[in-house]
Design a protein around this motif. Structure first.
Motif, short mmCIF file in Angstrom:
data_model
loop_
_atom_site.label_atom_id
_atom_site.label_comp_id
_atom_site.label_asym_id
_atom_site.label_seq_id
_atom_site.Cartn_x
_atom_site.Cartn_y
_atom_site.Cartn_z
N LEU A 113 0.83 -1.21 0.00
CA LEU A 113 0.00 0.00 0.00
C LEU A 113 0.86 1.26 0.00
CD1 LEU A 113 -2.83 -1.04 2.49
CD2 LEU A 113 -2.96 -0.87 0.01
N LEU A 114 2.02 1.21 0.66
CA LEU A 114 2.91 2.36 0.63
C LEU A 114 3.42 2.65 -0.77
CD1 LEU A 114 5.02 1.79 3.89
CD2 LEU A 114 3.22 3.50 3.49
N VAL A 115 3.46 1.63 -1.60
CA VAL A 115 3.86 1.82 -3.00
C VAL A 115 2.66 2.22 -3.84
CG1 VAL A 115 4.76 0.65 -5.06
CG2 VAL A 115 5.77 0.19 -2.81
N ALA A 116 1.54 1.52 -3.68
CA ALA A 116 0.40 1.68 -4.58
C ALA A 116 -0.39 2.96 -4.32
CB ALA A 116 -0.53 0.48 -4.47
N VAL A 117 -0.59 3.33 -3.05
CA VAL A 117 -1.47 4.46 -2.75
C VAL A 117 -0.91 5.79 -3.25
CG1 VAL A 117 -2.54 5.79 -0.89
CG2 VAL A 117 -2.62 3.30 -0.84
N PRO A 118 0.33 6.16 -2.93
CA PRO A 118 0.82 7.45 -3.45
C PRO A 118 0.89 7.49 -4.98
CG PRO A 118 2.23 6.65 -1.68
CD PRO A 118 1.33 5.53 -2.05
N ILE A 119 1.43 6.44 -5.59
CA ILE A 119 1.56 6.44 -7.04
C ILE A 119 0.19 6.43 -7.71
CG2 ILE A 119 2.41 5.13 -9.03
CD1 ILE A 119 4.68 4.11 -7.29
N GLY A 120 -0.70 5.57 -7.23
CA GLY A 120 -2.03 5.49 -7.82
C GLY A 120 -2.83 6.76 -7.63
N LEU A 121 -2.76 7.35 -6.44
CA LEU A 121 -3.53 8.57 -6.18
C LEU A 121 -2.99 9.75 -6.98
CD1 LEU A 121 -5.82 9.85 -4.62
CD2 LEU A 121 -4.26 10.21 -2.70
N PHE A 122 -1.67 9.88 -7.02
CA PHE A 122 -1.09 10.98 -7.81
C PHE A 122 -1.40 10.80 -9.31
CE2 PHE A 122 2.48 11.65 -4.47
CZ PHE A 122 1.55 12.25 -3.64
N GLY A 130 6.39 -7.06 -1.39
CA GLY A 130 5.64 -5.82 -1.19
C GLY A 130 5.75 -4.88 -2.37
N LEU A 131 6.95 -4.73 -2.94
CA LEU A 131 7.12 -3.83 -4.08
C LEU A 131 6.33 -4.30 -5.30
CD1 LEU A 131 10.94 -3.02 -3.91
CD2 LEU A 131 9.05 -1.49 -3.38
N VAL A 132 6.42 -5.58 -5.60
CA VAL A 132 5.72 -6.10 -6.79
C VAL A 132 4.21 -6.08 -6.57
CG1 VAL A 132 5.44 -8.11 -8.28
CG2 VAL A 132 7.70 -7.50 -7.43
N MET A 133 3.77 -6.41 -5.37
CA MET A 133 2.34 -6.35 -5.08
C MET A 133 1.83 -4.92 -5.16
SD MET A 133 0.26 -7.81 -1.78
CE MET A 133 1.24 -9.31 -1.76
N GLY A 134 2.64 -3.97 -4.72
CA GLY A 134 2.26 -2.57 -4.83
C GLY A 134 2.09 -2.15 -6.28
N ILE A 135 2.99 -2.61 -7.17
CA ILE A 135 2.84 -2.31 -8.60
C ILE A 135 1.54 -2.89 -9.13
CG2 ILE A 135 3.85 -2.74 -10.87
CD1 ILE A 135 6.61 -2.75 -9.50
N MET A 136 1.21 -4.10 -8.68
CA MET A 136 -0.02 -4.73 -9.12
C MET A 136 -1.26 -3.95 -8.67
SD MET A 136 -1.58 -8.42 -7.99
CE MET A 136 -2.02 -7.73 -6.39
N LEU A 137 -1.18 -3.30 -7.50
CA LEU A 137 -2.35 -2.60 -6.95
C LEU A 137 -2.52 -1.19 -7.49
CD1 LEU A 137 -2.09 -3.67 -3.20
CD2 LEU A 137 -3.60 -4.60 -4.94
N ILE A 138 -1.52 -0.67 -8.19
CA ILE A 138 -1.61 0.72 -8.69
C ILE A 138 -2.87 0.96 -9.51
CG2 ILE A 138 -0.55 2.35 -10.30
CD1 ILE A 138 2.17 1.45 -9.26
N PRO A 139 -3.22 0.10 -10.48
CA PRO A 139 -4.45 0.38 -11.25
C PRO A 139 -5.72 0.33 -10.42
CG PRO A 139 -3.54 -1.76 -11.84
CD PRO A 139 -2.50 -1.07 -11.02
N PHE A 140 -5.76 -0.50 -9.36
CA PHE A 140 -6.94 -0.53 -8.50
C PHE A 140 -7.16 0.83 -7.85
CE2 PHE A 140 -5.86 -4.98 -8.81
CZ PHE A 140 -7.09 -5.62 -8.87
N VAL A 141 -6.08 1.41 -7.33
CA VAL A 141 -6.19 2.70 -6.66
C VAL A 141 -6.42 3.82 -7.67
CG1 VAL A 141 -5.01 4.35 -5.16
CG2 VAL A 141 -4.73 1.89 -4.77
N SER A 142 -5.65 3.83 -8.74
CA SER A 142 -5.71 4.95 -9.70
C SER A 142 -7.04 4.98 -10.44
CB SER A 142 -4.55 4.86 -10.69
OG SER A 142 -4.66 3.70 -11.48
N SER A 143 -7.50 3.86 -10.93
CA SER A 143 -8.72 3.84 -11.73
C SER A 143 -9.94 4.22 -10.89
CB SER A 143 -8.92 2.45 -12.34
OG SER A 143 -10.07 2.43 -13.16
N LEU A 144 -10.06 3.63 -9.70
CA LEU A 144 -11.19 3.96 -8.84
C LEU A 144 -11.12 5.41 -8.37
CD1 LEU A 144 -11.43 0.70 -6.70
CD2 LEU A 144 -13.02 1.45 -8.46
N SER A 145 -9.94 5.86 -7.99
CA SER A 145 -9.80 7.24 -7.52
C SER A 145 -10.07 8.22 -8.64
CB SER A 145 -8.39 7.46 -6.96
OG SER A 145 -8.14 6.62 -5.85
N ASP A 146 -9.64 7.89 -9.86
CA ASP A 146 -9.90 8.76 -11.00
C ASP A 146 -11.39 8.92 -11.25
OD1 ASP A 146 -9.19 10.20 -13.49
OD2 ASP A 146 -10.05 8.44 -14.44
#
Length: 490
Positions: free
Chosen positions: A268-277, A346-362
Motif C-alpha cells: 500500500l505504501l507503493v500503490a497508494v501514493p503512485i495510484g492517487l497521484f 511488497g514492491l511487486v504487489m504494490g505495482i499490481m495494486l496501482i491500477p486498482f487505486v488509480s482507476s477507482l480514484s480517477d
C-alpha cells in the motif's frame, strides 16, 4: 452429453412455445392484435418462460441433491474394516468415485464392456490392470468393498440421470401446456411475464448473498472441527507456526498474520501514493489526448495474471534488490541475503495494486461536481489549492474505499507471496528477510496428500475464516468512513 441434450431440448421447447403462444393469442383475437390485452410477444414469452424456468429450476435442484443422496447411500455400504488406519470415510469415497469414473472411461475406450463393469465377482487384479491400460488414475489398488461401492455408485448415478431427464421434460411439457391453455385475448400476459422477470432478477441478486453464506458456513463447520482437535488459545495467542503431521504441531496464526499485514502495508505504501497521484494528474491536469492514452495503458496492469507478477518478482525485482542491498551489492550493506524477502513481495504487489487505486480514484475525482471547482477558482484559489482543499476532501470517501479495496486485494494475494516472499513464518521487522502469509499457508496445508481428520489440514479452514473476517472488517470500516464524510457534501 445427457446434460447438453436436455438443455438443447428445453431451449427448443421454449422457442416452439413462444411461437405457439403468440399464434394462439392472435387466433383468439381473430388476427387483430389491437384486441389483445398485451402485445402478441408477451403471450409467446409467457409460454416459453413457463416451459423453461420451472424445468431449469428442477434440473439445477436435481443436480445439487442427487450427488448428496448417492454419496450418503454408497458411503453406508462401506464397512469400517475397509477404511485403513490414517484414512477416513471421505477419502475412501473419493477413491470410490475415482474407480466409478475409471469404469466409465474404460467402457468408453472399449477395454471393458458394461457387463464386465457391473460384474460383482470380477477379477480385481485384471480389472485394475484394465483401468490402468485405459489411462485411468488410481491412487491405490482396488479392493472388493471399493469395487462394489463404485458399481453401486455408477448404477445410482445412471438411474438418477435417466429419471432426471424424464422428470425435467415432463415438467417442461406440463408448463408449456398449462401456459398454452391459459392463452386467450383477455389474459394479462404482460403482467405475468413482468412478474416472472422480476422474480428472476430477485433470484439473480440473491445468488451472491447465498454464495457468501455457503462459503462462510462451509468454512465455519470445518473450523469447528479444527478447534475440537486443537486449542483455540494456541491458534489465536500462540507465537509459533510449526505444523507437523506426525503430531506435536504448533499452529498459531499470529506469525502468519504479521507477515500478511507487513507485506500488505509495504504494497500500500507503493500503490497508494503512485495510484492517487496518477489519478489526480489524469483527472485534473492531463489533456484529453493524454488521458485517452495513459489511462488504458495504466489499467493494463490490472489484467496481468498474478503468476506473471510472481515471475517478475522472482527473476527481476528480487535479484535487483540483492544486487543493491546484498553482500557485494552496489551499496555494500549486506542487508539482503536472498531475493525472497518481504520487500520483494511488497514492491511487486504494490505495482499490481496501482491500477486498482488509480482507476477507482480517477472515477471518484471526476464525479466531484464541476461547480465546486468553478466556485473555488472564482474565489481566487489556484488549481493546486482547488485540488488540495476542495476536490480531494469531496472525493475522500471514495478514495478511502478504493484504498481499502486495494488492501483487501493485497491481504488475499497468494502467488506473488509464494514466489517472492518465502515460506518462513516468524515475527521480524526486517523487510529484507523472508516471511510468509496466511494465504500461502492455506495453499501449503491443502496441497498433496491431505487428511481431513488432522488439525494440520483443518487449520487451513480456520485460517480462511479468519482472513474472511479481517477483509469483512475492512469493508465495514470503509462503509463507515464513506457514510461519515459523505454527509458533509450532500
Amino acid at each position: 452429453m445427457a446434460l447438453s441434450w436436455i438443455l438443447l431440448t428445453l431451449l427448443a421447447l421454449a422457442v416452439l412455445g413462444y411461437f405457439a403462444g403468440r399464434s394462439r393469442a392472435l387466433a383468439s383475437a381473430e388476427g387483430d392484435a389491437r384486441a389483445l390485452h398485451s402485445l402478441p410477444s408477451y403471450y409467446g414469452y409467457n409460454v416459453a418462460l413457463t416451459a423453461l424456468v420451472p424445468a431449469l429450476g428442477l434440473l439445477i435442484l436435481w443436480l445439487l441433491v442427487q450427488p448428496l443422496i448417492v454419496n450418503n447411500t454408497v458411503s453406508g455400504m462401506i464397512p469400517d474394516t475397509a477404511i485403513a488406519e490414517g484414512s477416513d470415510r471421505g477419502l475412501v469415497m473419493s477413491e470410490v468415485r475415482r474407480v466409478a469414473y475409471g469404469l466409465d472411461g474404460a467402457i468408453a475406450s472399449g477395454l471393458l464392456s458394461e457387463v464386465q463393469a457391473r460384474n460383482a465377482d470380477a477379477d480385481i487384479e485384471a480389472l485394475t490392470q484394465s483401468l490402468k491400460d485405459a489411462g485411468q488414475v488410481l491412487t491405490q489398488d482396488i479392493s472388493k468393498p471399493i469395487l462394489l461401492a463404485a458399481q453401486k455408485y455408477r448404477s445410482m448415478t445412471s438411474t438418477g440421470s435417466t429419471a432426471m431427464q424424464i422428470m425435467v421434460l415432463v415438467v417442461a411439457l406440463l408448463g408449456a401446456a398449462f401456459a398454452y391453455i391459459r392463452t386467450h385475448r383477455e389474459f394479462r400476459a404482460r403482467n405475468v411475464v413482468e412478474q416472472g422477470i422480476l422474480a428472476l432478477l430477485l433470484l439473480a441478486a440473491s445468488i451472491a448473498i447465498l454464495t457468501t453464506v455457503g462459503i462462510v458456513l462451509s468454512m465455519l463447520f470445518e473450523t469447528m472441527n479444527f478447534f475440537q482437535l486443537h486449542s483455540w488459545k494456541d491458534f489465536f495467542f500462540g507465537s509459533t507456526w510449526a505444523p507437523n503431521f506426525r503430531g506435536g504441531s504448533e499452529l498459531s496464526i499470529l506469525p502468519l498474520l504479521w507477515g500478511t499485514l507487513y507485506i500488505s502495508v509495504i504494497a500500500l505504501l507503493v500503490a497508494v501514493p503512485i495510484g492517487l497521484f496518477a489519478a489526480i494528474y489524469l483527472s485534473e491536469y492531463a489533456t484529453g489526448a493524454t488521458r485517452s492514452i495513459a489511462k488504458p495503458l495504466l489499467e493494463i496492469l490490472a489484467g496481468i495474471p498474478t503468476i506473471v507478477y510472481g515471475l517478475f518478482a522472482l527473476l527481476t525485482v528480487g535479484p535487483a534488490l540483492v544486487s543493491l542491498f546484498g553482500d557485494g551489492g552496489a551499496l555494500g550493506l549486506g542487508w539482503m541475503a536472498s531475493s525472497n524477502a518481504v520487500l520483494t513481495a511488497g514492491l511487486v504487489m504494490g505495482i499490481m495494486l496501482i491500477p486498482f487505486v488509480s482507476s477507482l480514484s480517477d472515477d471518484i475525482i471526476n464525479a466531484v461536481p464541476q461547480s465546486m471547482r468553478d466556485g473555488s477558482l472564482g474565489l481566487g484559489a489556484t488549481k493546486s489549492e482547488t485540488v488540495r482543499q476542495v476536490v480531494l476532501p469531496a472525493a475522500l470517501p471514495g478514495i478511502v474505499g478504493a484504498i481499502l479495496l486495494a488492501a483487501s486485494r493485497a491481504i488475499g494475494e497468494t502467488m506473488i507471496v509464494v514466489m517472492a516472499a518465502g515460506a518462513i513464518a516468524k515475527f521480524s521487522g526486517n523487510p529484507f528477510e523472508a516471511m510468509t502469509t496466511i494465504t500461502t499457508r492455506i495453499v501449503s496445508q491443502l496441497t498433496g496428500d491431505t487428511d481431513f481428520a488432522s488439525p494440520e489440514t483443518l487449520v487451513a479452514f480456520a485460517l480462511g475464516l479468519t482472513l474472511f473476517v479481517i477483509t469483512l472488517g475492512l469493508n465495514i470500516f470503509a462503509l463507515y468512513i464513506v457514510r461519515k464524510y459523505r454527509e458533509q457534501y450532500e
